[in-house]
Write an enzyme that holds these catalytic residues in place. Structure first.
Site, mmCIF file in Angstrom:
data_model
loop_
_atom_site.group_PDB
_atom_site.id
_atom_site.type_symbol
_atom_site.label_atom_id
_atom_site.label_comp_id
_atom_site.label_asym_id
_atom_site.label_seq_id
_atom_site.Cartn_x
_atom_site.Cartn_y
_atom_site.Cartn_z
ATOM 1 N N ARG A 197 25.355 10.156 31.543
ATOM 2 C CA ARG A 197 25.294 8.654 32.022
ATOM 3 C C ARG A 197 25.525 8.637 33.548
ATOM 4 O O ARG A 197 26.935 9.125 33.742
ATOM 5 C CB ARG A 197 26.130 8.029 31.176
ATOM 6 C CG ARG A 197 25.178 8.109 29.551
ATOM 7 C CD ARG A 197 26.107 7.337 28.562
ATOM 8 N NE ARG A 197 25.618 7.671 27.242
ATOM 9 C CZ ARG A 197 25.848 6.974 25.985
ATOM 10 N NH1 ARG A 197 26.926 6.083 26.146
ATOM 11 N NH2 ARG A 197 25.313 7.248 24.906
ATOM 12 N N ARG A 255 35.567 8.098 29.932
ATOM 13 C CA ARG A 255 34.379 7.657 30.499
ATOM 14 C C ARG A 255 33.889 8.835 31.319
ATOM 15 O O ARG A 255 34.256 8.765 32.748
ATOM 16 C CB ARG A 255 34.481 6.298 31.117
ATOM 17 C CG ARG A 255 33.162 5.712 31.156
ATOM 18 C CD ARG A 255 33.227 4.089 31.823
ATOM 19 N NE ARG A 255 33.925 3.476 30.796
ATOM 20 C CZ ARG A 255 33.465 2.807 29.736
ATOM 21 N NH1 ARG A 255 32.117 2.908 29.507
ATOM 22 N NH2 ARG A 255 34.164 2.006 28.890
ATOM 23 N N GLU A 261 36.702 2.835 21.164
ATOM 24 C CA GLU A 261 35.562 3.365 20.608
ATOM 25 C C GLU A 261 35.338 4.735 20.608
ATOM 26 O O GLU A 261 35.520 5.479 21.533
ATOM 27 C CB GLU A 261 34.324 2.632 21.322
ATOM 28 C CG GLU A 261 33.073 2.941 20.780
ATOM 29 C CD GLU A 261 31.688 2.830 21.704
ATOM 30 O OE1 GLU A 261 30.791 3.574 21.578
ATOM 31 O OE2 GLU A 261 31.921 1.923 22.686
ATOM 32 N N SER A 273 29.306 4.548 17.542
ATOM 33 C CA SER A 273 28.554 3.256 17.374
ATOM 34 C C SER A 273 27.554 3.730 16.327
ATOM 35 O O SER A 273 26.725 4.691 16.640
ATOM 36 C CB SER A 273 27.862 2.826 18.916
ATOM 37 O OG SER A 273 28.976 2.377 19.366
ATOM 38 N N ARG A 301 35.844 12.116 23.419
ATOM 39 C CA ARG A 301 36.804 11.187 22.919
ATOM 40 C C ARG A 301 37.482 11.561 21.868
ATOM 41 O O ARG A 301 38.808 11.242 21.391
ATOM 42 C CB ARG A 301 35.907 9.704 22.601
ATOM 43 C CG ARG A 301 35.535 9.349 23.925
ATOM 44 C CD ARG A 301 35.052 7.880 23.827
ATOM 45 N NE ARG A 301 34.626 7.029 25.023
ATOM 46 C CZ ARG A 301 34.334 5.947 25.362
ATOM 47 N NH1 ARG A 301 34.847 4.916 24.553
ATOM 48 N NH2 ARG A 301 34.088 5.515 26.583
#
Length: 429
Positions: free
Chosen positions: A260, A275, A347, A350, A394
């Site tokens: 990403r 990130r 987070e 999801s 994460r």
């Protein structure tokens, strides 16, 4: 992709759904464009029908030696022949304009999704696990990690910002986490897949990343895209297919690198692993009938939660509000893990139901089982769901921070020890 027929039939409901997303009304423009497109189709068909009728009449006139009538009919056919290419061109252009307009409109939220503008409006569903009492001041993973093999400096020197090199204990822990997650999800009935990491435009259009979010992606010079999540590859397994109802549900899982650009994340989480441009993730995707969709969303969320339970990581489930959901989602649950070093939840997964939104973009359908028995006619669009189980990097962060020891070592969760040859502690280098 939205069904223009539903917008045409109930424009007020469509605009109300957009309003919940914080978007202005768009039904009027869409219905007008759709009307122009349908009118052009009808005119083109009528013109072609008239041309066919005239061709038959010309033959009859010639057979009757009525040359004057034949000449008049031939003149009319010539006019229609000249008009048809423009009508066909207009039909194609208006169809493309309508599809392009629909392609950038997000999915409609389900009725139970809370109204809100951002993450502060998300709703807590439940909290599980006990936050660890470390007995000393907790440190963040980027302070603990370098001694365990998180080499931020070399990663940046080699590839630039938001890249990290993992060595020794850190690399082994990441591998163990990925294998554990994959085994766990496969044990819940998800078929393991090793998918392509490079895909074409059509695949990303199908899952909703294109055309609107191209800036979040990496593209090769040959025109392929690096996947931002295995959701893209796994969901597109059924693109363009008509499945038998008896084949559903289909469940897929994969452990892949994800890529990403983080275009909208400038200045956010610039330290550590939170990130990154490249990260590993175990993904779950389900392809179901509409009546299976609701239960599958809960099933997949519980599957991800069971991973956190097994790792004994405290977490909470959040129901995302309309302003915080992804483009293709109709409802999303976020799982947020507790990070002692940051003293906050972050987070880690999801899980979303997309209803038939992606299926319409991919033209993925199924044939109801009772068609052969004289019941329901035709095909239906499938429902698609996707979820992280979990983001490996994460989770590594969460293990390091929750299992950190005063001497700089990190205890290994019991469920990971078999993947590390029985090792119960990662010692600083």
């Amino acid at each position: 992709m939205h069904d223009i027929r539903l917008i045409r039939d109930d424009p007020a409901a469509f605009d109300a759904a957009l309003a919940r997303r914080g978007l202005p009304p768009q039904s009027a423009a869409l219905v007008t464009l759709d009307g122009q497109h349908r009118a052009t189709i009808a005119e083109a068909q009528a013109t072609q029908t008239r041309r066919n009728e005239l061709s038959k009449a010309i033959g009859q006139a010639k057979g009757q030696k009525d040359h004057a009538r034949a000449e008049a009919l031939m003149a009319e056919v010539a006019g229609l022949k000249d008009a048809l290419p423009k009508l066909e061109s207009d039909e194609a252009r208006l169809g493309e304009e309508l599809e392009a307009a629909l392609a950038i409109i997000p999915n409609s939220p389900l009725a139970d999704v809370p109204q809100g503008g951002g993450e502060d409006d998300n709703v807590l569903v439940h909290t599980r696990g006990t936050q660890p009492d470390l007995g000393f001041a907790a440190r963040e993973h980027d302070a603990i990690g370098p001694a365990l093999g998180l080499d931020f400096e070399t990663g940046v020197a080699m590839a630039g910002a938001r890249f990290t090199l993992l060595r020794g204990p850190a690399a082994r822990l990441q591998r163990a986490l990925g294998q554990f997650m994959l085994d766990h999800v496969a044990g819940r009935g998800f078929e393991e897949v090793a998918p392509p990491l490079l895909v074409r435009d059509e695949a990303l259009f199908g899952t909703g990343q294109l055309p609107k979010f191209s800036e979040d992606l990496f593209r090769t010079t040959e025109g392929h895209w690096l996947i931002p999540t295995a959701e893209v590859s796994l969901t597109n397994i059924v693109a363009g297919k008509i499945l038998a109802e008896g084949e559903l549900p289909l469940r897929f899982t994969a452990l892949t690198p994800c890529f990403r650009s983080e275009a909208g994340a400038a200045g956010r989480d610039t330290r550590g692993l939170i990130r990154q441009h490249q990260f590993d993730k175990v993904e779950m995707v389900a392809i179901v009938t509409p009546d299976q969709s609701e239960a599958e969303h809960e099933r997949m969320t519980q599957c991800a939660e069971a991973l956190l339970d097994a790792l004994q990581l405290p977490f909470r489930r959040m129901l995302l509000c309309t302003g915080d959901m992804g483009f293709s989602a109709a409802r999303t649950y976020d799982l947020e893990v507790w990070l002692p070093g940051q003293n906050r939840y972050r987070e880690i997964s999801s899980v979303s139901t997309c209803t038939d939104f992606q299926a319409r973009r991919m033209n993925a359908r199924y044939r109801p089982a009772n068609v052969e028995k004289g019941g329901e006619k035709g095909t239906r669009f499938v429902h698609t769901l996707n979820g992280s189980a979990l983001a490996v990097g994460r989770t590594l962060v969460a293990v390091i921070e929750n299992y950190q020891q005063a001497d700089g070592s990190v205890a290994v969760p019991a469920v990971l020890q078999p993947y590390l040859g029985g090792l119960d502690r990662l010692a600083p280098r």
